[in-house]
Design a protein around this motif. Structure first.
Motif, PDB file in Angstrom:
ATOM      1  N   LEU A   1      54.777  29.054  26.297  1.00 33.38           N
ATOM      2  CA  LEU A   1      54.714  30.071  25.249  1.00 33.38           C
ATOM      3  C   LEU A   1      53.578  31.048  25.527  1.00 33.38           C
ATOM      4  O   LEU A   1      53.729  32.256  25.379  1.00 33.38           O
ATOM      5  N   GLU A   2      52.425  30.534  25.946  1.00 31.70           N
ATOM      6  CA  GLU A   2      51.289  31.411  26.244  1.00 31.70           C
ATOM      7  C   GLU A   2      51.601  32.318  27.430  1.00 31.70           C
ATOM      8  O   GLU A   2      51.245  33.497  27.420  1.00 31.70           O
ATOM      9  N   ALA A   3      52.290  31.799  28.445  1.00 28.67           N
ATOM     10  CA  ALA A   3      52.675  32.629  29.590  1.00 28.67           C
ATOM     11  C   ALA A   3      53.635  33.736  29.148  1.00 28.67           C
ATOM     12  O   ALA A   3      53.514  34.886  29.567  1.00 28.67           O
ATOM     13  N   ALA A   4      54.582  33.377  28.291  1.00 28.88           N
ATOM     14  CA  ALA A   4      55.523  34.385  27.779  1.00 28.88           C
ATOM     15  C   ALA A   4      54.785  35.435  26.956  1.00 28.88           C
ATOM     16  O   ALA A   4      55.060  36.634  27.058  1.00 28.88           O
ATOM     17  N   ALA A   5      53.832  35.004  26.147  1.00 30.57           N
ATOM     18  CA  ALA A   5      53.067  35.941  25.322  1.00 30.57           C
ATOM     19  C   ALA A   5      52.230  36.866  26.198  1.00 30.57           C
ATOM     20  O   ALA A   5      52.140  38.067  25.929  1.00 30.57           O
ATOM     21  N   LEU A   6      51.627  36.336  27.249  1.00 31.98           N
ATOM     22  CA  LEU A   6      50.853  37.190  28.157  1.00 31.98           C
ATOM     23  C   LEU A   6      51.750  38.208  28.846  1.00 31.98           C
ATOM     24  O   LEU A   6      51.366  39.362  29.033  1.00 31.98           O
ATOM     25  N   ARG A   7      52.957  37.788  29.216  1.00 27.73           N
ATOM     26  CA  ARG A   7      53.904  38.706  29.854  1.00 27.73           C
ATOM     27  C   ARG A   7      54.297  39.824  28.891  1.00 27.73           C
ATOM     28  O   ARG A   7      54.524  40.953  29.294  1.00 27.73           O
ATOM     29  N   LEU A   8      54.352  39.502  27.591  1.00 26.14           N
ATOM     30  CA  LEU A   8      54.744  40.470  26.571  1.00 26.14           C
ATOM     31  C   LEU A   8      53.539  41.154  25.920  1.00 26.14           C
ATOM     32  O   LEU A   8      53.689  41.883  24.940  1.00 26.14           O
ATOM     33  N   ALA A   9      52.337  40.932  26.447  1.00 29.05           N
ATOM     34  CA  ALA A   9      51.117  41.471  25.838  1.00 29.05           C
ATOM     35  C   ALA A   9      51.179  42.977  25.575  1.00 29.05           C
ATOM     36  O   ALA A   9      50.772  43.416  24.492  1.00 29.05           O
ATOM     37  N   PRO A  10      51.696  43.811  26.490  1.00 26.31           N
ATOM     38  CA  PRO A  10      51.730  45.244  26.178  1.00 26.31           C
ATOM     39  C   PRO A  10      52.552  45.547  24.919  1.00 26.31           C
ATOM     40  O   PRO A  10      52.208  46.440  24.143  1.00 26.31           O
TER      41      PRO A  10
END
Length: 175
Positions: A109-118
């Motif tokens: 989930l954290e990796a997905a959130a970082l990918r979607l950070a912008p």
């Protein structure tokens, strides 16, 4: 910027964000004919919040899950940003931002959130003028609706959302 990131990920857009007298919205950057595609978002950068239906809380909780994961991932990595509670971070749930949610423990989930950070960083904060639905209206703004049943309905919805937000925050804090 959000649009530069999205284009780099394969998105296409004939609009950009514009300011219309203090309200943010989409503004055409080229002529758009009837039937033209206005925006295309590849599925790998789309955030699936589910189907809202009558209850806005499940998608709001899903979005907040990603927001919390981004905050957690940035806290662990030491990276700052809007989604990490830096400058421009939301003022809070019911007026008080919880300063630290702690580590989610969910690396995927954290990796997905970082990918979607912008994308997550581009969301308006709860105190932003961009949140122009009656759920976020002040009492003075509700009075401007000039139709008591609508104002009463908006008040009831706001109270429901605030109670759910308080319960969610209490659950996250272990209370």
């Amino acid at each position: 910027s959000l649009f530069a990131w999205a284009r780099g990920e394969g998105a296409m857009s004939r609009v950009c964000l514009g300011d219309f007298g203090g309200l943010r919205g989409a503004m055409a950057v080229e002529d758009i004919a009837k039937g033209d595609v206005v925006i295309e978002v590849p599925s790998h950068i789309a955030l699936d919040l589910g189907v809202e239906g009558e209850d806005p809380l499940p998608p709001a909780r899903e979005l907040l899950k990603y927001w919390r994961a981004l905050r957690s991932a940035r806290a662990v990595s030491g990276v700052s940003g809007h989604g990490a509670g830096g400058e421009g971070a939301p003022a809070g749930v019911c007026g008080q931002w919880v300063p630290q949610f702690g580590h989610t423990g969910d690396a995927d989930l954290e990796a997905a959130a970082l990918r979607l950070a912008p994308f997550l960083d581009a969301l308006p904060s709860p105190d932003s003028g961009d949140l122009t639905t009656p759920d976020f209206f002040s009492e003075a703004e509700l009075q401007l609706l000039q139709w008591p049943p609508l104002a009463d309905s908006a008040r009831a919805q706001r109270e429901t959302l605030e109670a759910a937000a308080r319960a969610d925050v209490a659950q996250w804090l272990g209370g």
